[in-house]
Write a protein that holds these residues in place. Structure first.
Motif, mmCIF file in Angstrom:
data_model
loop_
_atom_site.group_PDB
_atom_site.id
_atom_site.type_symbol
_atom_site.label_atom_id
_atom_site.label_comp_id
_atom_site.label_asym_id
_atom_site.label_seq_id
_atom_site.Cartn_x
_atom_site.Cartn_y
_atom_site.Cartn_z
ATOM 1 N N ALA A 110 0.856 -1.184 0.000
ATOM 2 C CA ALA A 110 0.000 0.000 0.000
ATOM 3 C C ALA A 110 0.893 1.236 0.000
ATOM 4 O O ALA A 110 1.679 1.437 0.927
ATOM 5 C CB ALA A 110 -0.917 0.003 1.216
ATOM 6 N N ALA A 111 0.786 2.041 -1.048
ATOM 7 C CA ALA A 111 1.501 3.312 -1.127
ATOM 8 C C ALA A 111 0.510 4.390 -0.707
ATOM 9 O O ALA A 111 -0.300 4.862 -1.510
ATOM 10 C CB ALA A 111 2.011 3.553 -2.541
ATOM 11 N N ALA A 122 -8.758 0.246 6.599
ATOM 12 C CA ALA A 122 -8.878 -1.208 6.520
ATOM 13 C C ALA A 122 -8.217 -1.749 5.257
ATOM 14 O O ALA A 122 -7.561 -2.794 5.280
ATOM 15 C CB ALA A 122 -10.354 -1.618 6.562
ATOM 16 N N LEU A 123 -8.365 -1.028 4.143
ATOM 17 C CA LEU A 123 -7.747 -1.450 2.894
ATOM 18 C C LEU A 123 -6.227 -1.398 2.991
ATOM 19 O O LEU A 123 -5.531 -2.308 2.524
ATOM 20 C CB LEU A 123 -8.245 -0.580 1.741
ATOM 21 C CG LEU A 123 -7.736 -0.940 0.350
ATOM 22 C CD1 LEU A 123 -8.119 -2.367 -0.025
ATOM 23 C CD2 LEU A 123 -8.278 0.049 -0.681
ATOM 24 N N ALA A 124 -5.697 -0.340 3.593
ATOM 25 C CA ALA A 124 -4.246 -0.250 3.791
ATOM 26 C C ALA A 124 -3.754 -1.386 4.683
ATOM 27 O O ALA A 124 -2.686 -1.973 4.440
ATOM 28 C CB ALA A 124 -3.880 1.101 4.392
ATOM 29 N N LEU A 125 -4.520 -1.713 5.713
ATOM 30 C CA LEU A 125 -4.136 -2.802 6.619
ATOM 31 C C LEU A 125 -4.153 -4.148 5.911
ATOM 32 O O LEU A 125 -3.404 -5.064 6.294
ATOM 33 C CB LEU A 125 -5.088 -2.846 7.814
ATOM 34 C CG LEU A 125 -5.022 -1.673 8.797
ATOM 35 C CD1 LEU A 125 -6.157 -1.771 9.816
ATOM 36 C CD2 LEU A 125 -3.675 -1.615 9.497
ATOM 37 N N ALA A 126 -4.978 -4.298 4.874
ATOM 38 C CA ALA A 126 -5.061 -5.561 4.145
ATOM 39 C C ALA A 126 -3.804 -5.822 3.313
ATOM 40 O O ALA A 126 -3.573 -6.957 2.892
ATOM 41 C CB ALA A 126 -6.290 -5.568 3.244
ATOM 42 N N ALA A 127 -2.997 -4.794 3.077
ATOM 43 C CA ALA A 127 -1.747 -4.972 2.345
ATOM 44 C C ALA A 127 -0.704 -5.639 3.243
ATOM 45 O O ALA A 127 -0.798 -5.595 4.477
ATOM 46 C CB ALA A 127 -1.229 -3.627 1.845
ATOM 47 N N LEU A 157 -6.457 -6.834 12.325
ATOM 48 C CA LEU A 157 -5.169 -6.492 11.732
ATOM 49 C C LEU A 157 -4.440 -5.406 12.511
ATOM 50 O O LEU A 157 -3.231 -5.494 12.750
ATOM 51 C CB LEU A 157 -5.373 -6.051 10.278
ATOM 52 C CG LEU A 157 -5.764 -7.172 9.311
ATOM 53 C CD1 LEU A 157 -6.294 -6.585 8.000
ATOM 54 C CD2 LEU A 157 -4.576 -8.076 9.040
ATOM 55 N N LEU A 158 -5.152 -4.364 12.914
ATOM 56 C CA LEU A 158 -4.484 -3.257 13.598
ATOM 57 C C LEU A 158 -3.951 -3.705 14.955
ATOM 58 O O LEU A 158 -2.847 -3.315 15.361
ATOM 59 C CB LEU A 158 -5.450 -2.072 13.762
ATOM 60 C CG LEU A 158 -4.823 -0.766 14.237
ATOM 61 C CD1 LEU A 158 -3.715 -0.297 13.306
ATOM 62 C CD2 LEU A 158 -5.894 0.329 14.375
ATOM 63 N N THR A 159 -4.700 -4.532 15.650
ATOM 64 C CA THR A 159 -4.231 -5.044 16.942
ATOM 65 C C THR A 159 -2.933 -5.816 16.790
ATOM 66 O O THR A 159 -2.016 -5.690 17.616
ATOM 67 C CB THR A 159 -5.310 -5.952 17.573
ATOM 68 O OG1 THR A 159 -6.498 -5.196 17.781
ATOM 69 C CG2 THR A 159 -4.837 -6.512 18.904
ATOM 70 N N ARG A 160 -2.818 -6.604 15.744
ATOM 71 C CA ARG A 160 -1.595 -7.391 15.527
ATOM 72 C C ARG A 160 -0.425 -6.536 15.086
ATOM 73 O O ARG A 160 0.729 -6.902 15.291
ATOM 74 C CB ARG A 160 -1.880 -8.508 14.515
ATOM 75 C CG ARG A 160 -2.594 -9.682 15.158
ATOM 76 C CD ARG A 160 -3.369 -10.530 14.180
ATOM 77 N NE ARG A 160 -3.969 -11.676 14.872
ATOM 78 C CZ ARG A 160 -5.047 -11.587 15.649
ATOM 79 N NH1 ARG A 160 -5.650 -10.424 15.824
ATOM 80 N NH2 ARG A 160 -5.512 -12.663 16.254
ATOM 81 N N LEU A 161 -0.705 -5.394 14.479
ATOM 82 C CA LEU A 161 0.375 -4.506 14.053
ATOM 83 C C LEU A 161 0.922 -3.652 15.186
ATOM 84 O O LEU A 161 2.140 -3.524 15.351
ATOM 85 C CB LEU A 161 -0.126 -3.574 12.939
ATOM 86 C CG LEU A 161 -0.082 -4.073 11.511
ATOM 87 C CD1 LEU A 161 -0.721 -3.057 10.584
ATOM 88 C CD2 LEU A 161 1.351 -4.339 11.075
ATOM 89 N N ILE A 162 0.042 -3.058 15.976
ATOM 90 C CA ILE A 162 0.503 -2.059 16.945
ATOM 91 C C ILE A 162 0.126 -2.377 18.391
ATOM 92 O O ILE A 162 0.454 -1.609 19.290
ATOM 93 C CB ILE A 162 -0.006 -0.642 16.568
ATOM 94 C CG1 ILE A 162 -1.528 -0.529 16.728
ATOM 95 C CG2 ILE A 162 0.404 -0.295 15.143
ATOM 96 C CD1 ILE A 162 -2.050 0.885 16.534
#
Length: 269
Positions: A110-111, A122-127, A157-162
Motif C-alpha cells: 500500500a503506497a 482497513a484497505l491499507a491494513l489488508a496490504a 489487523l491493527l491489533t496485531r500490528l501495533i
C-alpha cells in the motif's frame, strides 16, 4: 496481462514494470471513497490477478490527494433502510473485496499518499507492507459516524500490528494518526520525503529479483502463522513450504548461480 485489459469504473490497473502492477483507486473527486461498485471491481481485479502468472507484486494507491476516505457517505442515506439481511449482504460484499486483496498470492504494497480513513484504513491494513508519503493520515473514523471500529478486518489487523492498547485508543477516539506517528507505532514501514508510489516501486523491484515461489510461500506462511495457535503448528507449515520449494527448478538455478557468482534467472517454476 489480460486482467489489465478490463475497463473498470472506479479503478486503474497498469503493469508499470515487468511483474509489477499498480492499482489506483480512481475517484479523486471523492477522495477515492468506496462504493459498492468499487468493492465489486476490487474483487474482480483480485480474481483476475490470481490467474496472471506474470504478476509478481501489486502496489495499491489512490488518485489525487487521498489514498481512500472510506465508504462514500453520499451513498449512506439508504443504509438504515436496508434491513438486517440487506445490510449484512452489503457488509459481506465489502469484506469479500478486502479479503480478496489480502489473499492475493503475491505481495501487496500500500503506497499511502494521503488520508486513509475508515474503510480506507482497513484497505491499507489488508496490504502486506505499507509505505507512507509525508501527507499520509490514518483514521479509524467508524465511531465518528455511529459505527464500530470492528469493520473490514480493522480490529484484527491493527491489533496485531501495533498492539491492543494503542489500537483501543485510536479506535475509541477516532483521532488522526499522522505519518511520523504511524511509523513509530509500526503501522507503516517507512515514511518517504516524496512520492509513496516511487518508494513502493523501488521496494517492488527488490522483491521481483527473488524467487517467485519463495516469495509466494513466504507470504502464505507469514499470513497463515498469524492465525495458528502454536509454535509447533507454525513450524509444520514452514516445513511443508520448504520441502515443496526444494523440488523447484528455481532453487537449483539459485544454487548454480551462487556457485558461478552470477545473478540467478528465476522462471517461477
Amino acid at each position: 496481462m489480460k486482467t489489465l485489459e478490463e475497463k473498470f469504473e472506479t479503478l486503474l490497473a497498469e503493469e508499470v514494470e515487468p511483474g509489477i502492477v499498480v492499482v489506483t483507486l480512481n475517484r479523486p473527486e471523492r477522495y477515492n471513497a468506496m462504493t459498492n461498485t468499487m468493492f465489486v471491481e476490487l474483487e474482480q481485479l483480485a480474481w483476475g490477478l490470481e490467474t496472471e502468472d506474470a504478476c509478481r507484486v501489486v502496489i495499491l494507491t489512490g488518485a489525487g490527494k487521498a489514498f481512500c476516505s472510506g465508504y462514500d457517505l453520499a451513498d449512506a442515506d439508504d443504509l438504515p433502510n436496508l434491513g438486517a439481511l440487506g445490510m449484512l449482504d452489503q457488509q459481506e460484499r465489502a469484506a469479500r473485496a478486502l479479503t480478496a486483496i489480502r489473499s492475493l498470492r503475491v505481495p501487496v504494497i500500500a503506497a499511502v499518499n494521503g488520508p486513509a480513513a475508515g474503510g480506507g484504513l482497513a484497505l491499507a491494513l489488508a496490504a502486506d507492507i505499507r509505505l507512507a508519503g509525508p501527507n499520509a493520515v490514518f483514521n479509524a473514523a467508524f465511531v465518528r459516524i455511529g459505527l464500530s471500529a470492528g469493520d473490514l478486518g480493522t480490529s484484527w489487523l491493527l491489533t496485531r500490528l501495533i498492539g491492543p492498547a494503542k489500537t483501543s485508543e485510536i479506535c475509541f477516539t477516532g483521532r488522526k494518526v499522522g505519518a511520523a506517528e504511524a511509523v513509530e507505532l509500526g503501522l507503516v514501514n517507512s515514511v518517504g520525503a516524496g512520492d509513496a508510489v516511487s518508494d513502493a516501486l523501488a521496494l517492488a523491484k527488490q522483491i521481483v529479483a527473488n524467487s517467485p515461489g519463495g516469495v509466494q510461500l513466504s507470504k502464505r506462511a507469514l499470513q497463515a502463522n498469524l492465525e495458528v495457535g502454536s509454535y509447533a503448528a507454525a513450524i509444520e507449515l514452514e516445513n511443508r513450504g520448504q520441502a515443496l520449494l526444494t523440488r523447484s527448478p528455481d532453487m537449483i538455478e539459485a544454487l548454480n548461480a551462487f556457485k558461478e557468482k552470477r545473478a540467478p534467472v528465476f522462471e517461477g517454476k
